[in-house]
Design a protein around this motif. Structure first.
Motif, mmCIF file in Angstrom:
data_model
loop_
_atom_site.group_PDB
_atom_site.id
_atom_site.type_symbol
_atom_site.label_atom_id
_atom_site.label_comp_id
_atom_site.label_asym_id
_atom_site.label_seq_id
_atom_site.Cartn_x
_atom_site.Cartn_y
_atom_site.Cartn_z
ATOM 1 N N PHE A 24 -35.016 11.140 50.462
ATOM 2 C CA PHE A 24 -36.935 9.866 50.119
ATOM 3 C C PHE A 24 -36.820 9.084 51.177
ATOM 4 O O PHE A 24 -36.599 8.697 51.226
ATOM 5 C CB PHE A 24 -35.952 9.357 48.976
ATOM 6 N N PHE A 25 -38.410 9.358 50.926
ATOM 7 C CA PHE A 25 -39.027 8.672 52.335
ATOM 8 C C PHE A 25 -40.033 7.754 52.111
ATOM 9 O O PHE A 25 -40.599 7.931 50.602
ATOM 10 C CB PHE A 25 -39.963 9.539 53.249
ATOM 11 N N VAL A 26 -40.083 6.220 51.996
ATOM 12 C CA VAL A 26 -40.955 4.976 51.879
ATOM 13 C C VAL A 26 -42.267 6.179 51.395
ATOM 14 O O VAL A 26 -43.021 6.745 52.104
ATOM 15 C CB VAL A 26 -40.721 4.208 52.319
ATOM 16 N N ALA A 27 -42.743 5.582 50.856
ATOM 17 C CA ALA A 27 -44.036 6.459 50.063
ATOM 18 C C ALA A 27 -45.757 5.705 51.057
ATOM 19 O O ALA A 27 -45.972 4.625 51.660
ATOM 20 C CB ALA A 27 -44.482 5.915 48.554
ATOM 21 N N GLU A 28 -46.576 6.148 50.819
ATOM 22 C CA GLU A 28 -47.825 5.881 51.922
ATOM 23 C C GLU A 28 -47.856 4.330 50.796
ATOM 24 O O GLU A 28 -48.210 4.614 50.465
ATOM 25 C CB GLU A 28 -48.816 6.976 51.500
ATOM 26 N N GLY A 29 -48.513 3.509 51.893
ATOM 27 C CA GLY A 29 -49.068 2.409 51.143
ATOM 28 C C GLY A 29 -48.061 1.604 51.607
ATOM 29 O O GLY A 29 -48.560 0.542 51.348
ATOM 30 N N THR A 30 -46.743 1.752 51.689
ATOM 31 C CA THR A 30 -45.699 0.531 52.101
ATOM 32 C C THR A 30 -46.095 -0.269 53.438
ATOM 33 O O THR A 30 -46.835 0.493 53.863
ATOM 34 C CB THR A 30 -44.280 0.815 51.414
ATOM 35 N N SER A 31 -45.981 -0.825 53.285
ATOM 36 C CA SER A 31 -45.399 -1.653 54.514
ATOM 37 C C SER A 31 -45.335 -1.457 55.668
ATOM 38 O O SER A 31 -44.959 -1.875 56.866
ATOM 39 C CB SER A 31 -44.959 -3.184 54.523
ATOM 40 N N SER A 32 -43.819 -0.288 55.526
ATOM 41 C CA SER A 32 -42.710 0.067 56.451
ATOM 42 C C SER A 32 -43.690 1.538 56.668
ATOM 43 O O SER A 32 -42.653 2.392 57.854
ATOM 44 C CB SER A 32 -41.446 0.032 56.314
ATOM 45 N N TYR A 33 -44.325 2.022 56.184
ATOM 46 C CA TYR A 33 -44.162 3.282 56.176
ATOM 47 C C TYR A 33 -45.249 3.808 57.819
ATOM 48 O O TYR A 33 -46.300 2.619 57.809
ATOM 49 C CB TYR A 33 -45.414 4.023 54.998
ATOM 50 N N ASN A 34 -45.392 4.809 58.618
ATOM 51 C CA ASN A 34 -46.135 4.789 59.876
ATOM 52 C C ASN A 34 -46.148 6.476 59.027
ATOM 53 O O ASN A 34 -45.422 7.366 58.556
ATOM 54 C CB ASN A 34 -45.596 4.477 60.773
ATOM 55 N N THR A 35 -47.062 7.209 59.688
ATOM 56 C CA THR A 35 -47.402 8.525 58.971
ATOM 57 C C THR A 35 -46.562 9.520 59.960
ATOM 58 O O THR A 35 -46.152 10.825 59.703
ATOM 59 C CB THR A 35 -49.051 8.504 59.996
ATOM 60 N N THR A 36 -45.898 9.611 61.562
ATOM 61 C CA THR A 36 -45.115 10.433 61.875
ATOM 62 C C THR A 36 -43.887 10.069 61.809
ATOM 63 O O THR A 36 -43.484 11.394 61.187
ATOM 64 C CB THR A 36 -44.701 9.537 63.343
ATOM 65 N N SER A 37 -43.136 9.152 61.364
ATOM 66 C CA SER A 37 -42.088 9.529 60.851
ATOM 67 C C SER A 37 -41.572 8.069 60.037
ATOM 68 O O SER A 37 -40.772 7.561 60.157
ATOM 69 C CB SER A 37 -40.343 9.095 61.648
ATOM 70 N N PRO A 38 -41.910 7.792 59.190
ATOM 71 C CA PRO A 38 -41.795 7.162 57.477
ATOM 72 C C PRO A 38 -40.783 6.916 57.470
ATOM 73 O O PRO A 38 -39.813 7.894 56.849
ATOM 74 C CB PRO A 38 -42.769 8.105 56.413
ATOM 75 N N PRO A 39 -39.850 5.980 56.962
ATOM 76 C CA PRO A 39 -38.642 5.583 57.229
ATOM 77 C C PRO A 39 -37.962 6.380 55.450
ATOM 78 O O PRO A 39 -38.538 6.509 54.975
ATOM 79 C CB PRO A 39 -38.874 4.063 56.952
ATOM 80 N N LEU A 40 -36.294 6.204 55.762
ATOM 81 C CA LEU A 40 -35.949 6.372 54.759
ATOM 82 C C LEU A 40 -35.860 5.840 53.744
ATOM 83 O O LEU A 40 -36.028 4.784 54.017
ATOM 84 C CB LEU A 40 -33.869 6.974 55.262
ATOM 85 N N ASP A 41 -35.504 6.196 52.298
ATOM 86 C CA ASP A 41 -35.805 5.402 51.279
ATOM 87 C C ASP A 41 -34.668 5.213 50.151
ATOM 88 O O ASP A 41 -34.182 6.150 49.685
ATOM 89 C CB ASP A 41 -37.448 5.837 50.166
ATOM 90 N N LEU A 42 -33.729 4.675 51.006
ATOM 91 C CA LEU A 42 -32.287 4.914 50.308
ATOM 92 C C LEU A 42 -32.057 3.879 49.525
ATOM 93 O O LEU A 42 -30.928 4.825 48.304
ATOM 94 C CB LEU A 42 -31.041 3.814 51.491
ATOM 95 N N GLU A 43 -33.367 3.129 48.700
ATOM 96 C CA GLU A 43 -32.726 2.830 47.596
ATOM 97 C C GLU A 43 -33.000 3.874 47.054
ATOM 98 O O GLU A 43 -32.235 3.999 45.209
ATOM 99 C CB GLU A 43 -33.325 1.629 47.294
ATOM 100 N N THR A 44 -34.299 4.737 47.409
ATOM 101 C CA THR A 44 -34.614 5.674 45.768
ATOM 102 C C THR A 44 -33.383 6.642 46.449
ATOM 103 O O THR A 44 -32.714 7.264 44.691
ATOM 104 C CB THR A 44 -35.740 6.010 46.014
ATOM 105 N N GLN A 45 -32.874 6.640 47.009
ATOM 106 C CA GLN A 45 -31.992 8.289 47.255
ATOM 107 C C GLN A 45 -31.059 7.394 46.593
ATOM 108 O O GLN A 45 -30.406 8.888 45.622
ATOM 109 C CB GLN A 45 -31.665 7.661 48.255
ATOM 110 N N SER A 46 -30.443 6.751 46.314
ATOM 111 C CA SER A 46 -29.193 6.321 45.540
ATOM 112 C C SER A 46 -29.531 6.244 44.573
ATOM 113 O O SER A 46 -28.947 6.684 43.735
ATOM 114 C CB SER A 46 -28.680 5.113 45.809
ATOM 115 N N LYS A 47 -31.067 5.735 43.872
ATOM 116 C CA LYS A 47 -30.870 5.792 42.417
ATOM 117 C C LYS A 47 -30.459 7.412 41.930
ATOM 118 O O LYS A 47 -30.202 8.132 40.737
ATOM 119 C CB LYS A 47 -32.248 5.371 42.384
ATOM 120 N N HIS A 48 -31.484 7.667 42.535
ATOM 121 C CA HIS A 48 -31.193 9.687 42.724
ATOM 122 C C HIS A 48 -30.065 10.128 41.835
ATOM 123 O O HIS A 48 -29.608 10.503 41.367
ATOM 124 C CB HIS A 48 -32.390 10.111 43.613
ATOM 125 N N SER A 49 -29.698 9.917 42.947
ATOM 126 C CA SER A 49 -28.100 10.225 43.170
ATOM 127 C C SER A 49 -27.055 9.710 41.876
ATOM 128 O O SER A 49 -26.459 11.061 41.448
ATOM 129 C CB SER A 49 -27.213 9.769 45.130
#
Length: 346
Positions: A24-49
């Motif tokens: 999971f990566f952060v979604a478009e529109g969030t402050s940390s998003y960038n079009t080249t390499s959006p950061p990992l979304d570890l919070e969602t990753q853990s919720k999914h796990s």
């Protein structure tokens, strides 16, 4: 486990349903998003796990094809693996193994990734076959490549056979028979629908099936693969509906233990049918479809969170989700039914 030429025989992962988790990566529109390499979304990753293991999934496959491993930087691999090992441990799921994928062509690089995965908390390595030069690669070359990796790997190795992403590299059943004898090779994920080849591996009398486990990578093949000697599935649809896929696995093993009836088989066939309906989305869209479904069905992650060229999810207005929504809403009802039954049974 075996490593550096040791002859100690490693143990395969516990039998059960595993999920090739999306990254999971952060979604478009969030402050940390960038079009080249959006950061990992570890919070969602853990919720999914946790959603998966609470639904009965036996373990996770991280950084496989569905995990978009080819888009992940080395330092991100470590972050992802460490975070999910910690999330599982902190929630009381220390017994749920993590299988880390590798997708490199170079033996030394593969071994480096395996070492880093072990240090980050993974218990097994799922090693994709090297398919860049597939047309010129011999079965002998494949066997020697995996043998070199397994001889030196600090983790038990599973062979990841996925012709769809390896230039149609083919690993013959006879090559699997040879590699299955290696003390540090403990199983395979077969991500193709060639059922006779799967039978030639899963039912081969030349393979020690207590040491070498065959997992199908296709949940739509789960029931037939169980019938021919496979142990379970590493399945994408289970990443959205874990209890549905786990239920079929449990039904088969429970009915086998007590003596399978026609009623048991009819129920399993119907459940396999429902799984096959949902798997059509996974087969067509892969990780894009899984993320779309996780977001639309459970509100997990964002279907716009991805790395190019996979970013963006389904195109708005093209009606793609409407082709799948009825099946997936039906599977959601079934998932919730099984969850309610599980809760009442405790």
């Amino acid at each position: 486990m075996a490593s550096n030429g040791s002859k100690t025989q490693a143990s395969p992962p516990p039998q059960g349903i595993y999920v090739p988790s999306p990254t999971f990566f952060v979604a478009e529109g969030t402050s940390s998003y960038n079009t080249t390499s959006p950061p990992l979304d570890l919070e969602t990753q853990s919720k999914h796990s946790l959603f998966l293991v609470e639904g009965g999934v036996r373990g996770l496959v991280l950084l496989g094809s569905t995990g978009e491993a080819i888009f992940i930087k080395p330092e991100e691999r470590v972050q992802l693996l460490k975070s999910q090992r910690k999330a599982l441990d902190d929630a009381g799921f220390k017994d749920r193994p993590i299988i880390a994928g590798t997708a490199t062509q170079n033996i030394d690089e593969t071994l480096q990734l395996i070492k880093e995965s072990k240090d980050a908390g993974a218990e097994y390595a799922m090693v994709l076959s090297p398919g860049y030069f597939a047309p010129a690669t011999s079965q002998s070359g494949i066997a020697k490549w995996f043998t070199q990796v397994a001889d030196r790997s600090p983790l038990p190795v599973m062979i990841y056979h996925y012709p769809g992403v390896t230039n149609n590299l083919f690993i013959a059943p006879s090559t699997f028979e040879q590699l299955a004898a290696h003390p540090n090779i403990v199983g395979t994920k077969l991500s193709h629908g060639i059922i006779d080849d799967q039978a030639l591996i899963a039912a081969s009398p030349k393979i020690d099936h207590e040491h070498f486990y065959v997992f199908t990578g296709l949940g739509q093949n789960l029931l037939p693969v169980l019938a021919i000697g496979g142990v379970a599935a590493i399945d994408g649809l289970a990443g959205v509906f874990p209890r549905v896929v786990v239920r079929l696995f449990d039904m088969f093993n429970q009915s086998l233990a007590k003596g399978m009836s026609k009623k048991d088989m009819d129920e399993m066939r119907l459940l396999q049918f429902r799984i096959c309906e949902g798997e059509k989305l996974v087969a067509r869209w892969g990780v894009v479809g899984m993320k779309e479904a996780c977001d639309r069905i459970w509100g997990l992650g964002s279907r716009t969170g991805g790395r190019l060229p996979l970013a963006g999810g389904f195109e708005e207005g093209d009606g793609e989700w409407s082709k799948w929504s009825k099946v997936f809403e039906g599977l959601k009802d079934l998932e919730n039914q099984f969850k309610s039954e599980d809760t009442k049974g405790k």
